[in-house]
Design a protein around this motif. Structure first.
Motif, PDB file in Angstrom:
ATOM      1  N   UNK A   1       0.706  -1.233  -0.051  1.00 26.70           N
ATOM      2  CA  UNK A   1       0.137   0.049   0.013  1.00 26.70           C
ATOM      3  C   UNK A   1       0.688   1.503   0.000  1.00 26.70           C
ATOM      4  N   UNK A   2       2.095   1.258   0.660  1.00 28.79           N
ATOM      5  CA  UNK A   2       2.759   2.467   0.463  1.00 28.79           C
ATOM      6  C   UNK A   2       4.175   2.294  -0.506  1.00 28.79           C
ATOM      7  N   UNK A   3       4.513   3.285  -1.134  1.00 27.15           N
ATOM      8  CA  UNK A   3       5.552   3.252  -2.070  1.00 27.15           C
ATOM      9  C   UNK A   3       6.797   3.332  -1.226  1.00 27.15           C
ATOM     10  N   UNK A   4       8.044   3.139  -1.313  1.00 28.56           N
ATOM     11  CA  UNK A   4       8.961   3.193  -0.236  1.00 28.56           C
ATOM     12  C   UNK A   4       9.134   4.554   0.164  1.00 28.56           C
ATOM     13  N   UNK A   5       8.990   5.814  -0.738  1.00 29.19           N
ATOM     14  CA  UNK A   5       9.210   6.959  -0.376  1.00 29.19           C
ATOM     15  C   UNK A   5       8.004   7.390   0.412  1.00 29.19           C
ATOM     16  N   UNK A   6       6.851   6.769   0.522  1.00 27.99           N
ATOM     17  CA  UNK A   6       5.783   7.314   1.584  1.00 27.99           C
ATOM     18  C   UNK A   6       6.314   6.891   2.866  1.00 27.99           C
ATOM     19  N   UNK A   7       7.110   6.022   3.159  1.00 27.18           N
ATOM     20  CA  UNK A   7       7.436   5.461   4.381  1.00 27.18           C
ATOM     21  C   UNK A   7       8.274   6.518   5.169  1.00 27.18           C
ATOM     22  N   UNK A   8       8.926   7.215   4.384  1.00 34.01           N
ATOM     23  CA  UNK A   8       9.903   8.216   4.903  1.00 34.01           C
ATOM     24  C   UNK A   8       9.678   9.818   4.337  1.00 34.01           C
ATOM     25  N   UNK A   9       8.275  10.110   4.070  1.00 35.42           N
ATOM     26  CA  UNK A   9       7.848  11.144   3.400  1.00 35.42           C
ATOM     27  C   UNK A   9       8.415  12.268   4.340  1.00 35.42           C
ATOM     28  N   UNK A  10       8.980  13.421   3.815  1.00 35.33           N
ATOM     29  CA  UNK A  10       9.184  14.507   4.739  1.00 35.33           C
ATOM     30  C   UNK A  10       7.972  15.426   5.216  1.00 35.33           C
ATOM     31  N   UNK A  11       6.904  14.922   4.705  1.00 35.46           N
ATOM     32  CA  UNK A  11       5.539  15.692   5.205  1.00 35.46           C
ATOM     33  C   UNK A  11       5.270  14.776   6.535  1.00 35.46           C
ATOM     34  N   UNK A  12       5.591  13.737   6.764  1.00 37.50           N
ATOM     35  CA  UNK A  12       5.188  12.760   7.959  1.00 37.50           C
ATOM     36  C   UNK A  12       6.167  13.208   8.944  1.00 37.50           C
ATOM     37  N   UNK A  13       5.595  13.639   9.926  1.00 41.19           N
ATOM     38  CA  UNK A  13       6.520  14.087  11.273  1.00 41.19           C
ATOM     39  C   UNK A  13       6.612  12.530  12.166  1.00 41.19           C
ATOM     40  N   UNK A  14       7.328  12.516  12.957  1.00 40.67           N
ATOM     41  CA  UNK A  14       7.730  11.468  13.876  1.00 40.67           C
ATOM     42  C   UNK A  14       6.474  10.756  14.437  1.00 40.67           C
ATOM     43  N   UNK A  15       5.563  11.508  14.732  1.00 38.45           N
ATOM     44  CA  UNK A  15       4.258  11.251  15.369  1.00 38.45           C
ATOM     45  C   UNK A  15       3.403  10.459  14.631  1.00 38.45           C
ATOM     46  N   UNK A  16       3.346  11.111  13.245  1.00 41.79           N
ATOM     47  CA  UNK A  16       2.557  10.514  12.191  1.00 41.79           C
ATOM     48  C   UNK A  16       3.085   9.312  11.685  1.00 41.79           C
ATOM     49  N   UNK A  17       4.525   9.078  11.751  1.00 40.36           N
ATOM     50  CA  UNK A  17       5.101   7.768  11.291  1.00 40.36           C
ATOM     51  C   UNK A  17       5.063   6.926  12.151  1.00 40.36           C
ATOM     52  N   UNK A  18       4.849   7.029  13.362  1.00 40.07           N
ATOM     53  CA  UNK A  18       4.909   6.059  14.458  1.00 40.07           C
ATOM     54  C   UNK A  18       3.088   5.656  14.415  1.00 40.07           C
ATOM     55  N   UNK A  19       2.301   6.358  14.028  1.00 40.95           N
ATOM     56  CA  UNK A  19       1.143   5.986  14.074  1.00 40.95           C
ATOM     57  C   UNK A  19       0.579   5.154  12.967  1.00 40.95           C
ATOM     58  N   UNK A  20       1.117   5.318  11.858  1.00 37.27           N
ATOM     59  CA  UNK A  20       1.227   4.736  10.575  1.00 37.27           C
ATOM     60  C   UNK A  20       1.684   3.170  10.947  1.00 37.27           C
TER      61      UNK A  20
END
Length: 196
Positions: A159-178
């Protein structure tokens, strides 16, 4: 025992064809934490919940979609979501923010909510029709390549492209939630796997 071959197993396809995607989606969505995980992924990662449910359904049957034909279907399904489902969702949310809504506004919002659910059901039906197409199933599906110990990670990779996992738009909190949402889905999906 997991077969080594990734060629489409007719037994798995037959089992898939006996389990409508809508029925699977209702069962899976009702499992603890799944609804919230889906909503988190929809909001934080712009993931189409219908596609997430489609991949989960395939996973539970030991199958996966082939990437090239999937990309064509994905585009059509995203157009449906953007043009129909998301429009209805936006209208429903706009009405929800109405201060002191009248009975008419409350009724309208409920009807839009029902229309949104019907739009999602139709979208799932179209995903299912694509997978169940007897003339094309072997061109669309294959046995799942591996028997992963982490269903959440498997879903994330679809469901996620590799760049989606480390997107600059995603902060640490959002990445953790995902990451947490995918982990919850994986924990709830593994018990739904069919015996092979």
């Amino acid at each position: 025992m997991m077969r080594d071959s990734i060629a489409l197993d007719s037994t798995r396809l037959a089992a898939l064809q006996q389990t409508p995607l809508w029925d699977f989606a209702l069962t899976f969505y009702a499992r603890p934490g799944v609804e919230q995980a889906c909503l988190t992924l929809q909001e934080a990662a712009s993931i189409d919940v219908c596609e997430l449910l489609f991949h989960s359904w395939l996973y539970a049957h030991g199958l996966e979609a082939l990437p090239v034909p999937l990309s064509t279907l994905r585009q059509a399904r995203r157009e449906w979501q953007a043009g129909i489902t998301e429009v209805l969702r936006g209208l429903r949310r706009d009405l929800k923010s109405t201060v002191n809504p009248s009975e008419t506004v409350t009724t309208l919002r409920e009807r839009i909510k029902q229309a949104e659910l019907l739009a999602e059901r139709e979208n799932l039906q179209r995903w299912q029709t694509w997978a169940w197409d007897n003339d094309q199933s072997s061109a669309h599906l294959r046995n799942r390549r591996e028997n992963p110990h982490d269903a959440g990670r498997w879903l994330q990779e679809r469901l996620l492209l590799p760049q989606d996992e480390t997107s600059p738009d995603c902060d640490t909190e959002a990445t953790s939630a995902i990451q947490y949402a995918f982990a919850v889905l994986g924990q709830q999906l593994d018990p739904l796997q069919r015996a092979r």
